[in-house]
Design a protein around this motif. Sequence first.
Motif, PDB file in Angstrom:
ATOM      1  N   GLY A 111       0.811  -1.217   0.000  1.00 63.07           N
ATOM      2  CA  GLY A 111       0.000   0.000   0.000  1.00 63.07           C
ATOM      3  C   GLY A 111       0.839   1.259   0.000  1.00 63.07           C
ATOM      4  N   SER A 112       1.884   1.282   0.812  1.00 61.09           N
ATOM      5  CA  SER A 112       2.714   2.484   0.864  1.00 61.09           C
ATOM      6  C   SER A 112       3.441   2.692  -0.461  1.00 61.09           C
ATOM      7  CB  SER A 112       3.695   2.434   2.035  1.00 61.09           C
ATOM      8  OG  SER A 112       4.603   1.382   1.890  1.00 61.09           O
ATOM      9  N   ASP A 113       3.933   1.610  -1.064  1.00 62.05           N
ATOM     10  CA  ASP A 113       4.564   1.734  -2.376  1.00 62.05           C
ATOM     11  C   ASP A 113       3.574   2.263  -3.400  1.00 62.05           C
ATOM     12  OD1 ASP A 113       7.079   0.912  -1.584  1.00 62.05           O
ATOM     13  OD2 ASP A 113       6.822  -1.153  -2.269  1.00 62.05           O
ATOM     14  N   ARG A 114       2.374   1.725  -3.368  1.00 57.02           N
ATOM     15  CA  ARG A 114       1.349   2.149  -4.334  1.00 57.02           C
ATOM     16  C   ARG A 114       1.034   3.637  -4.199  1.00 57.02           C
ATOM     17  NH1 ARG A 114      -4.400   0.082  -3.883  1.00 57.02           N
ATOM     18  NH2 ARG A 114      -5.346   1.238  -5.553  1.00 57.02           N
ATOM     19  N   VAL A 115       0.880   4.098  -2.957  1.00 56.09           N
ATOM     20  CA  VAL A 115       0.564   5.515  -2.724  1.00 56.09           C
ATOM     21  C   VAL A 115       1.737   6.395  -3.142  1.00 56.09           C
ATOM     22  CG1 VAL A 115       0.131   7.239  -0.930  1.00 56.09           C
ATOM     23  CG2 VAL A 115      -1.129   5.078  -0.913  1.00 56.09           C
ATOM     24  N   MET A 116       2.941   6.012  -2.765  1.00 52.59           N
ATOM     25  CA  MET A 116       4.099   6.836  -3.116  1.00 52.59           C
ATOM     26  C   MET A 116       4.328   6.859  -4.620  1.00 52.59           C
ATOM     27  SD  MET A 116       6.700   6.422   0.114  1.00 52.59           S
ATOM     28  CE  MET A 116       6.654   4.657   0.294  1.00 52.59           C
ATOM     29  N   HIS A 117       4.132   5.738  -5.279  1.00 50.81           N
ATOM     30  CA  HIS A 117       4.260   5.708  -6.749  1.00 50.81           C
ATOM     31  C   HIS A 117       3.221   6.626  -7.379  1.00 50.81           C
ATOM     32  CE1 HIS A 117       6.203   1.426  -6.662  1.00 50.81           C
ATOM     33  NE2 HIS A 117       6.876   2.314  -5.958  1.00 50.81           N
ATOM     34  N   TYR A 118       2.008   6.590  -6.853  1.00 44.00           N
ATOM     35  CA  TYR A 118       0.939   7.442  -7.376  1.00 44.00           C
ATOM     36  C   TYR A 118       1.330   8.921  -7.232  1.00 44.00           C
ATOM     37  CZ  TYR A 118      -3.558   9.600  -8.211  1.00 44.00           C
ATOM     38  OH  TYR A 118      -4.556  10.384  -8.729  1.00 44.00           O
ATOM     39  N   LEU A 119       1.824   9.278  -6.040  1.00 44.44           N
ATOM     40  CA  LEU A 119       2.202  10.672  -5.810  1.00 44.44           C
ATOM     41  C   LEU A 119       3.345  11.097  -6.732  1.00 44.44           C
ATOM     42  CD1 LEU A 119       2.031  10.807  -1.916  1.00 44.44           C
ATOM     43  CD2 LEU A 119       0.466  11.907  -3.526  1.00 44.44           C
ATOM     44  N   ILE A 120       4.343  10.260  -6.886  1.00 44.04           N
ATOM     45  CA  ILE A 120       5.475  10.591  -7.758  1.00 44.04           C
ATOM     46  C   ILE A 120       4.987  10.798  -9.193  1.00 44.04           C
ATOM     47  CG2 ILE A 120       7.584   9.679  -8.819  1.00 44.04           C
ATOM     48  CD1 ILE A 120       8.105   8.253  -6.084  1.00 44.04           C
ATOM     49  N   ASP A 121       4.096   9.921  -9.658  1.00 42.11           N
ATOM     50  CA  ASP A 121       3.632   9.968 -11.051  1.00 42.11           C
ATOM     51  C   ASP A 121       2.550  11.004 -11.310  1.00 42.11           C
ATOM     52  OD1 ASP A 121       5.381   7.906 -11.670  1.00 42.11           O
ATOM     53  OD2 ASP A 121       3.855   6.341 -11.517  1.00 42.11           O
ATOM     54  N   HIS A 122       1.663  11.243 -10.320  1.00 45.57           N
ATOM     55  CA  HIS A 122       0.477  12.065 -10.582  1.00 45.57           C
ATOM     56  C   HIS A 122       0.405  13.365  -9.780  1.00 45.57           C
ATOM     57  CE1 HIS A 122      -1.183   8.834 -12.993  1.00 45.57           C
ATOM     58  NE2 HIS A 122      -0.840   8.010 -12.019  1.00 45.57           N
ATOM     59  N   ARG A 123       1.152  13.459  -8.700  1.00 39.55           N
ATOM     60  CA  ARG A 123       1.125  14.678  -7.880  1.00 39.55           C
ATOM     61  C   ARG A 123       2.554  15.027  -7.450  1.00 39.55           C
ATOM     62  NH1 ARG A 123      -4.337  14.898  -4.372  1.00 39.55           N
ATOM     63  NH2 ARG A 123      -3.162  16.614  -3.471  1.00 39.55           N
ATOM     64  N   PRO A 124       3.393  15.308  -8.442  1.00 37.62           N
ATOM     65  CA  PRO A 124       4.808  15.527  -8.157  1.00 37.62           C
ATOM     66  C   PRO A 124       5.073  16.695  -7.198  1.00 37.62           C
ATOM     67  CG  PRO A 124       4.306  16.113 -10.424  1.00 37.62           C
ATOM     68  CD  PRO A 124       3.088  15.459  -9.868  1.00 37.62           C
ATOM     69  N   ASP A 125       4.239  17.726  -7.215  1.00 34.64           N
ATOM     70  CA  ASP A 125       4.455  18.845  -6.291  1.00 34.64           C
ATOM     71  C   ASP A 125       4.284  18.390  -4.843  1.00 34.64           C
ATOM     72  OD1 ASP A 125       4.925  20.497  -8.460  1.00 34.64           O
ATOM     73  OD2 ASP A 125       2.901  21.351  -8.468  1.00 34.64           O
ATOM     74  N   ASP A 126       3.262  17.569  -4.606  1.00 36.54           N
ATOM     75  CA  ASP A 126       3.059  17.027  -3.257  1.00 36.54           C
ATOM     76  C   ASP A 126       4.212  16.101  -2.890  1.00 36.54           C
ATOM     77  OD1 ASP A 126       0.661  18.350  -2.760  1.00 36.54           O
ATOM     78  OD2 ASP A 126      -0.562  16.711  -3.568  1.00 36.54           O
ATOM     79  N   TRP A 127       4.643  15.285  -3.855  1.00 34.26           N
ATOM     80  CA  TRP A 127       5.744  14.363  -3.568  1.00 34.26           C
ATOM     81  C   TRP A 127       7.002  15.125  -3.157  1.00 34.26           C
ATOM     82  CZ3 TRP A 127       6.775   9.812  -1.960  1.00 34.26           C
ATOM     83  CH2 TRP A 127       8.109   9.406  -1.921  1.00 34.26           C
ATOM     84  N   VAL A 128       7.311  16.200  -3.857  1.00 34.58           N
ATOM     85  CA  VAL A 128       8.517  16.977  -3.554  1.00 34.58           C
ATOM     86  C   VAL A 128       8.467  17.474  -2.106  1.00 34.58           C
ATOM     87  CG1 VAL A 128       9.733  19.147  -4.085  1.00 34.58           C
ATOM     88  CG2 VAL A 128       9.038  17.626  -5.932  1.00 34.58           C
ATOM     89  N   LYS A 129       7.312  17.975  -1.675  1.00 33.59           N
ATOM     90  CA  LYS A 129       7.184  18.465  -0.300  1.00 33.59           C
ATOM     91  C   LYS A 129       7.350  17.326   0.707  1.00 33.59           C
ATOM     92  CE  LYS A 129       3.227  20.460  -1.275  1.00 33.59           C
ATOM     93  NZ  LYS A 129       1.942  21.148  -1.155  1.00 33.59           N
ATOM     94  N   LEU A 130       6.688  16.209   0.447  1.00 34.01           N
ATOM     95  CA  LEU A 130       6.775  15.067   1.359  1.00 34.01           C
ATOM     96  C   LEU A 130       8.191  14.490   1.394  1.00 34.01           C
ATOM     97  CD1 LEU A 130       3.392  13.384   0.450  1.00 34.01           C
ATOM     98  CD2 LEU A 130       3.994  14.344   2.690  1.00 34.01           C
ATOM     99  N   GLU A 131       8.797  14.415   0.224  1.00 34.86           N
ATOM    100  CA  GLU A 131      10.152  13.885   0.143  1.00 34.86           C
ATOM    101  C   GLU A 131      11.122  14.774   0.919  1.00 34.86           C
ATOM    102  OE1 GLU A 131      12.813  11.987  -3.357  1.00 34.86           O
ATOM    103  OE2 GLU A 131      12.113  14.030  -3.735  1.00 34.86           O
ATOM    104  N   GLU A 132      10.963  16.064   0.793  1.00 34.80           N
ATOM    105  CA  GLU A 132      11.836  16.997   1.506  1.00 34.80           C
ATOM    106  C   GLU A 132      11.721  16.798   3.019  1.00 34.80           C
ATOM    107  OE1 GLU A 132      11.677  21.709   1.874  1.00 34.80           O
ATOM    108  OE2 GLU A 132      12.131  21.042  -0.168  1.00 34.80           O
ATOM    109  N   LYS A 133      10.518  16.518   3.480  1.00 33.78           N
ATOM    110  CA  LYS A 133      10.297  16.354   4.920  1.00 33.78           C
ATOM    111  C   LYS A 133      10.705  14.968   5.419  1.00 33.78           C
ATOM    112  CE  LYS A 133       6.939  16.837   8.578  1.00 33.78           C
ATOM    113  NZ  LYS A 133       5.742  17.498   9.010  1.00 33.78           N
ATOM    114  N   TYR A 134      10.390  13.921   4.660  1.00 33.91           N
ATOM    115  CA  TYR A 134      10.546  12.558   5.163  1.00 33.91           C
ATOM    116  C   TYR A 134      11.676  11.747   4.527  1.00 33.91           C
ATOM    117  CZ  TYR A 134       6.062  13.290   7.473  1.00 33.91           C
ATOM    118  OH  TYR A 134       5.057  13.767   8.269  1.00 33.91           O
ATOM    119  N   ASN A 135      12.141  12.137   3.347  1.00 34.58           N
ATOM    120  CA  ASN A 135      13.174  11.358   2.655  1.00 34.58           C
ATOM    121  C   ASN A 135      14.059  12.303   1.848  1.00 34.58           C
ATOM    122  OD1 ASN A 135      13.413   9.127  -0.091  1.00 34.58           O
ATOM    123  ND2 ASN A 135      14.373   8.764   1.869  1.00 34.58           N
ATOM    124  N   SER A 136      14.706  13.211   2.556  1.00 39.47           N
ATOM    125  CA  SER A 136      15.423  14.307   1.906  1.00 39.47           C
ATOM    126  C   SER A 136      16.568  13.860   0.993  1.00 39.47           C
ATOM    127  CB  SER A 136      15.950  15.302   2.944  1.00 39.47           C
ATOM    128  OG  SER A 136      16.825  14.642   3.837  1.00 39.47           O
TER     129      SER A 136
END
Length: 149
Positions: free
Chosen positions: A89-114
């Motif tokens: 599930g976590s892989d699926r959600v993160m893949h979705y964010l990377i592919d479809h909501r890159p702006d959100d992914w960038v913010k989350l990545e900066e906070k949780y996986n810099s």
Amino acid sequence: MMTMYSSLAMMLLTYLTIQSNATETSTYTTKYDGIDLDEILNNERLLTGYVNCLMDNGPCTADGKELKKNIPDAIENDCKKCTDRQRDGSDRVMHYLIDHRPDDWVKLEEKYNSDGSYKMKYLLSKKTEDSKETNVTKSDEETKNSSKE
């Protein structure tokens, strides 16, 4: 008297080792494993709510709070305490964010996986999958062409 203390120390050491191993192998709560990820991913408002929760920009549902609490540990330890369902599930959600909501992914990545390591692993695996699909397609075409000859 010394042997009594030695035995007690040995029992305590054994107990602590067992407890330490039990803690390392325990999993996150499965209380929220039944959540419908499709419903969240296909609903802009719901997904935005979760992103806002994780970014401390809005309120969190109970499952959002649990996710927010566990995300740093899960990322740092490669989801070792995740169940298979949670990992998928976590892989699926993160893949979705990377592919479809890159702006959100960038913010989350900066906070949780810099260091960006998760996205790099995903993109590498995606590239490998695309190559395999391309090779299968080419192989199918070659088979069709050779059977025509």
